[in-house]
Every structure is written in structure tokens, then in C-alpha cells.
Design a protein around this motif. Structure first.
Motif, PDB file in Angstrom:
ATOM      1  N   ILE A   1      -7.875  -7.918   7.771  1.00  0.00           N
ATOM      2  CA  ILE A   1      -8.676  -8.641   6.777  1.00  0.00           C
ATOM      3  C   ILE A   1      -8.311  -8.176   5.376  1.00  0.00           C
ATOM      4  N   ALA A   2      -8.157  -6.861   5.199  1.00  0.00           N
ATOM      5  CA  ALA A   2      -7.843  -6.295   3.880  1.00  0.00           C
ATOM      6  C   ALA A   2      -6.465  -6.701   3.389  1.00  0.00           C
ATOM      7  N   TYR A   3      -5.643  -7.255   4.260  1.00  0.00           N
ATOM      8  CA  TYR A   3      -4.308  -7.726   3.874  1.00  0.00           C
ATOM      9  C   TYR A   3      -4.409  -8.780   2.773  1.00  0.00           C
ATOM     10  N   GLY A   4      -5.565  -9.435   2.697  1.00  0.00           N
ATOM     11  CA  GLY A   4      -5.753 -10.475   1.693  1.00  0.00           C
ATOM     12  C   GLY A   4      -5.843  -9.948   0.275  1.00  0.00           C
ATOM     13  N   ARG A   5      -6.211  -8.673   0.101  1.00  0.00           N
ATOM     14  CA  ARG A   5      -6.295  -8.127  -1.249  1.00  0.00           C
ATOM     15  C   ARG A   5      -6.062  -6.623  -1.213  1.00  0.00           C
ATOM     16  N   GLU A   6      -5.117  -6.188  -1.990  1.00  0.00           N
ATOM     17  CA  GLU A   6      -4.785  -4.762  -2.032  1.00  0.00           C
ATOM     18  C   GLU A   6      -5.943  -3.969  -2.644  1.00  0.00           C
TER      19      GLU A   6
END
Length: 629
Positions: free
Chosen positions: A477-482
């Protein structure tokens, strides 16, 4: 562009040979390079960067060979001392004895020579291993960098297995070849020269007898290696077919079971495996007979040396110790020749792999970005297609003269039959493909004047085919925003209605997804990709049939979440179920690459055109709505 699945295939790396006195294992080339000289020249370019280390390798090889090659001649002195002392005693020569003290000194010297030779061999192998791996490291970096610069059409036109094979198997094969060739070739050449020199110092006549067998050895090696080549090529080709079949059957295991294809699958596997066995057996047999033949030729020389050497001893033209040393040299004489033959096959295989890697490195890259390429600080989402033309092939245009104007914050639905060009439109927008004519602008700025990374950073995508990587749910999920926080990840999951099912998993957000994410259902995987898009908080959304894999109740929740997410954002929705896009601000109806109708749902129904037929075709008797057109 039609939505389709793509499969891949894989191969396997080569093994390194071992060798011992008198010969070595034959290499196993997969195929010949089409342009061996060109591949060799470019590979030498990488080697030139390591000139200093290669000089050290050469010096170490010379010293190792020198210290090792003088040993037989010194050992011959021991034989001479023993022989002469024994003969003198037999003849009752006064004061005759065997000088064991001298023999002891010689043996200590030999131990020292062998130790020093082994030390320099170790230095040589150590440096060669480092050089080979550094070259492979540089090649991998170049390949990785190249893959990042290649356009999407390169990946669309090739199987993933083919690309992976070049980036992994071929690069590994180059490394294996370099490591074996650099060490063996230098050692073999130095050893061959050294042996000839030492033989000449003992007896030029015996040396001539030994060298006479050389043309025969070369002829045998050339004939056998040439004959085995076609079998090796067939072996590698069949091995690729077998790998592809196994992977295909494994990837579609459930489909194979469902359609009762097991027997046919096994029969096909057996057929390919039988062919592989046949070509592999022939390749190994033909290449394997080179050693017996070389030993036969070597034994002919050995017999001649023994006979002629014995005659020379009886005439006191040479000592018996020198004959013994010469016999050792003559037995070693064929070893470097065999190793060079082995190396020739390895080089052939390495050059074939190098050529494949260099073909990848020479592929046409994406059009370079303009030096003045910039970024939009606060994109609003005003998108315009101005007389856009595009075709995957120049002679077969797909889109011609397309003009569309989309206002900021509008929800644009793109509908049409499979192959109409819906996904192509989105790929052009994100500049995965370059347009052939016209322009596409965002907030009045041509997308070709923007950096690709900046342009694509404006978009958030949720595709019909989910993509999740091997890692935790949190990381996916965090891949969407660093730099996203734990709280932001959880909020995104809640907004996508994924939080509940995540918490029911044994490890919650720390659950590890396998490579295919097969430990989740298709609907759960889709929810995670939607959560990822929500977390990215993009300026423009692209939803490619994002809810096609979820049940009706979950779809209602996702539609609500999507509606909230799309507020104030320009959104492109590729849809098959037309009931899901009734409230879109603008519907683009595509067919054969062109926008043939556009308007709202009510306007298009009132027009009674292609959209109306498309919409009505989704309802059958009983009022049921199918999932796709």
C-alpha cells in the motif's frame, strides 16, 4: 490496445567445468554468435577497463607456470642420481654410492617450487574472479539502466522470459565464460610455450617427434567440436521449449485441471523431454569422445618418445632422468591444447550471450527528454488531445485526428468494444507510447515538454490486472507514496474498504504476499491496489475496470470511495459495465481507435447511436447485467 495477459519463460545458468592433468571438460555452447567479431570487440571494451589486473594475472600465470614447469626436469636429476649410483654399485666401481643427501636437497627444492607455483596460481584465480565479477556487475548496471530507458512497446513485443533471459542467464554466462577463459587461456598459452621451451632444452629431436602429433590433435579437436555444435544448439533450443512448457503449465495449473488437460500436458512434456534427451545425449557423446581421441594421439607420441629416448640413452646422448622429464612434458603437452579447444567452445557460447546482451543495449530508447523539460507545480487536470494520430505500426494507423477537451475535475468514462483503443488512449496520455502527430496537453503544456517522471507522478492508476510484489501488505500500500506513515496507510486501506479483511489475516498489515500474491483472492488484491492509489493522492486518476474483480456489495463500497477520491480530480474511467459510469461528466465512445461519440449518459442514449446499442446489449431477458460487452 486490447487488454491481454502475457506469459514468460526462464532458462538456467551454465556450470563451470573442472579439469585435471591431461585434459579438461568440453564446454557446452548454446549457439554461435551471428557477429562474433563485433561482440568480441565490445566485450574487450569492458576488459580494457581492467588492464592493470589483467597484467597482474599474466605475470602470476607466467610465474606459476615457470615454477611448476621446471619441476619435472629437476625431478629427472633425482632419477639420474639413483640410476647412476645403482649402476655404479652393480659394476663395483670403487667409492660408488647413491647420494641421498643430494636427493633430499632436490626434494626440498621441489616442495618449495610447487608451493610457490600454487601461491601464484591462487593469486591468478583470485584476481580473475574479481575481474569477471566486476565486468558482470558493470554489464548488469548497463542492462538495468537500459531497461529503464526502453519504451513500453519493447516490453509489449517480447515475452518477459526472453527479456529476463538476456538480463540474467546471458549475463551470468558471460561472467562464467570470462572467469574460465581468462584463467585457462592465459595459463594454457604460457604452459604450452613453457613446455616446448623445456623440451627443446632436453632434446630438439624428441621435441620434433612430439610436435608432429600436434596437427593431428588440432584436426581432431576441430572436427569433433564442429560436429557437436549443431547438437548443442538443438539441446539449448529444446531446453528453452521445455522450460516454457513447464512454466506455462505451472502458471495455469488450475485451468489445466479444470479442462482436463493433464494427460495432453504430460504427453507434450514427454515428447519435448525425449527430444531434449536425444539431442543432449548426442551433444555429450560427440563432445565426450574428444578426450579419448586426444589421449590416443598423446599415447602415440608417448610411445615414440619412449622408444627414441631409450635409444638415445643407450648411446649416452641423453641421461635417463632427462628422458623421464621429457616423458612428463610430452604427457602434459596435449593438456593445454585440449584446454584451448575447450576454451574455444566456451568463448563461442560467451560471445553468443554477449551478442544477445548487446542487442538489448542497442535497442531504440524512449525519445530523450527536452533539456528544458520542466514540471507543473500545481496541476489542475485540464487535458486536451489536439488532432492526435498514433499507430503501433506506421503502415497501420490506429488513431487519426483525435481531438478531446477535458475540463479540470471532470470524470471521463471511456467505453467501447475490446480493441477499440481505450487503454491505448491512457498509454498515450502517460507517454508510454509517443504520438505520431498532433499534441496532448495538460493545463496547456505539451506533455513532451514535461519530464516523464513528473508527468507520470501526476497520475494514480488502478488497473484490471492487479500488480502486487513480494512483501508485506503495508509495503504494497505504501508503494503509492514514499515516506507514508502507518496512520496514512491504514486510512487509505479503510477508504478502500480493505482494512477489515487485512485485520482478519494472521499477521494483519505485516502479512507477507508471495510473488503471485496468490494467498489473497482477486478481489482482495484489487482492494489493495485501490488503497495504494488512494494513498498516492494524485492529480489525475486512471481507473481501468477497477471494480471488475469484486463482488457487488464490495463494488458499492468501492464506488463510494472512488467518488470521494475523484472529487476535484480529473478522472479517466475505462469501463465495460456501462451502469457504473452513468454519472460521468463525459463519456467517450471509442471504436477502431477513434472517438465516434461523446457526451453524457442521457445525451448519448437520446442520440440513439453506437452507445445506445452498446448499453442495451448489456441487458438480457430477466434484467440481468453481464460483466463485459
Amino acid at each position: 490496445m486490447s487488454e491481454q495477459n502475457r506469459k514468460s519463460s526462464h532458462g538456467g545458468p551454465m556450470r563451470g567445468p573442472g579439469f585435471g592433468p591431461g585434459g579438461g571438460m568440453m564446454g557446452m555452447p548454446g549457439q554461435k554468435a551471428k557477429n562474433a567479431k563485433g561482440a568480441m570487440k565490445r566485450l574487450l571494451g569492458y576488459l580494457k577497463q581492467r588492464q592493470a589486473q589483467l597484467w597482474v594475472v599474466l605475470i602470476a600465470a607466467i610465474l606459476s607456470t615457470v615454477f611448476g614447469i621446471v619441476s619435472p626436469k629437476i625431478m629427472g636429476k633425482v632419477t639420474t642420481i639413483l640410476f647412476e649410483g645403482a649402476i655404479a654399485k652393480m659394476k663395483n666401481v670403487p667409492g660408488a654410492f647413491i647420494d641421498f643427501e643430494a636427493i633430499g636437497r632436490i626434494l626440498l627444492l621441489l616442495i618449495g617450487l610447487y608451493a610457490v607455483s600454487a601461491l601464484f596460481t591462487f593469486i591468478q584465480q583470485f584476481i580473475v574472479a574479481g575481474v569477471a565479477q566486476k565486468i558482470v556487475f558493470a554489464l548488469r548496471q548497463d542492462v538495468q539502466s537500459k531497461l529503464n530507458r526502453l519504451p513500453l512497446k519493447y516490453f509489449d513485443s517480447r515475452t518477459h522470459g526472453e527479456i529476463l533471459s538476456r538480463a540474467t542467464n546471458d549475463v551470468d554466462n558471460i561472467g562464467n565464460t570470462l572467469q574460465q577463459v581468462l584463467a585457462q587461456f592465459i595459463s594454457s598459452v604460457v604452459l604450452l610455450v613453457g613446455i616446448i621451451v623445456m623440451m627443446l632444452t632436453i632434446s630438439p629431436w624428441l621435441t620434433l617427434i612430439t610436435i608432429i602429433t600436434l596437427p593431428l590433435s588440432v584436426l581432431i579437436t576441430k572436427k569433433v567440436a564442429g560436429r557437436s555444435q549443431k547438437y548443442f544448439a538443438a539441446q539449448q533450443k529444446t531446453l528453452g521449449e521445455l522450460n516454457g512448457h513447464v512454466e506455462e503449465m505451472y502458471g495455469g495449473h488450475s485451468i489445466v485441471k479444470a479442462f482436463g488437460y493433464e494427460r495432453k500436458s504430460v504427453d507434450k512434456f514427454n515428447a519435448i523431454n525425449e527430444t531434449l534427451y536425444d539431442s543432449g545425449w548426442r551433444a555429450q557423446f560427440v563432445s565426450g569422445i574428444i578426450m579419448p581421441l586426444m589421449m590416443f594421439v598423446g599415447n602415440i607420441g608417448y610411445v615414440l618418445v619412449c622408444v627414441v629416448g631409450g635409444i638415445f640413452v643407450t648411446r649416452q646422448a641423453i641421461t635417463i632422468g632427462d628422458v623421464q622429464a621429457f616423458i612428463q612434458y610430452s604427457q602434459q603437452f596435449t593438456m593445454p591444447i585440449t584446454q584451448v579447444a575447450n576454451i574455444a567452445n566456451l568463448i563461442q557460447s560467451g560471445l553468443a550471450s554477449a551478442e544477445r546482451v548487446f542487442e538489448l543495449l542497442d535497442e531504440t530508447e524512449e525519445i530523450p527528454e527536452s533539456p528544458a523539460a520542466g514540471a507543473l507545480k500545481t496541476p489542475k487536470g485540464h487535458v486536451a488531445f489536439n488532432e492526435v494520430s498514433f499507430g503501433y505500426k506506421e503502415e497501420a494507423p490506429l488513431i487519426e485526428g483525435m481531438s478531446i477537451a477535458i475540463k479540470p475535475g471532470q470524470t471521463v468514462a471511456i467505453v467501447g468494444p475490446t480493441g477499440a483503443g481505450k487503454t491505448t488512449l491512457v498509454n498515450l496520455l502517460m507517454r508510454f507510447y509517443e504520438i505520431g502527430g498532433g499534441s496532448i496537453t495538460i493545463d496547456g503544456t505539451d506533455i513532451r515538454e514535461l519530464k516523464r517522471s513528473t508527468l507520470r507522478g501526476m497520475f494514480g492508476m488502478v488497473l484490471q490486472d492487479t500488480w502486487l510484489f513480494n512483501g508485506t501488505i503495508r509495503d504494497n500500500i505504501a508503494y503509492g507514496r514514499e515516506g507514508a506513515t502507518e496512520e496514512e496507510v491504514v486510512q487509505a486501506a479503510k477508504a478502500a474498504y480493505a482494512d477489515h479483511f487485512i485485520r482478519t489475516l494472521p499477521d494483519g498489515y505485516d502479512t507477507i504476499l508471495n510473488e503471485e500474491a496468490s494467498n489473497l483472492s482477486q478481489g482482495q488484491k484489487q482492494l489493495l491496489t485501490i488503497a495504494r492509489a488512494i494513498l498516492a493522492d494524485p492529480a489525475i486518476l486512471i481507473l481501468d475496470e477497477a471494480t471488475s474483480s469484486v463482488d457487488t456489495r464490495t463494488e458499492v463500497h468501492i464506488q463510494t470511495a472512488m467518488t470521494d477520491l475523484m472529487q476535484g480530480r480529473t478522472s479517466f474511467v475505462i469501463a465495460h459495465r456501462l451502469s457504473t459510469i452513468r454519472d460521468a461528466d463525459l463519456i467517450l465512445v471509442m471504436n477502431h481507435g477513434s472517438v465516434i461519440e461523446q457526451g453524457t449518459h442521457q445525451e448519448l442514449l437520446a442520440a440513439g447511436g453506437f452507445y445506445t446499442d452498446l448499453y442495451n446489449s448489456q441487458f438480457t431477458s430477466g434484467g440481468q447485467q453481464p460483466n463485459a460487452v
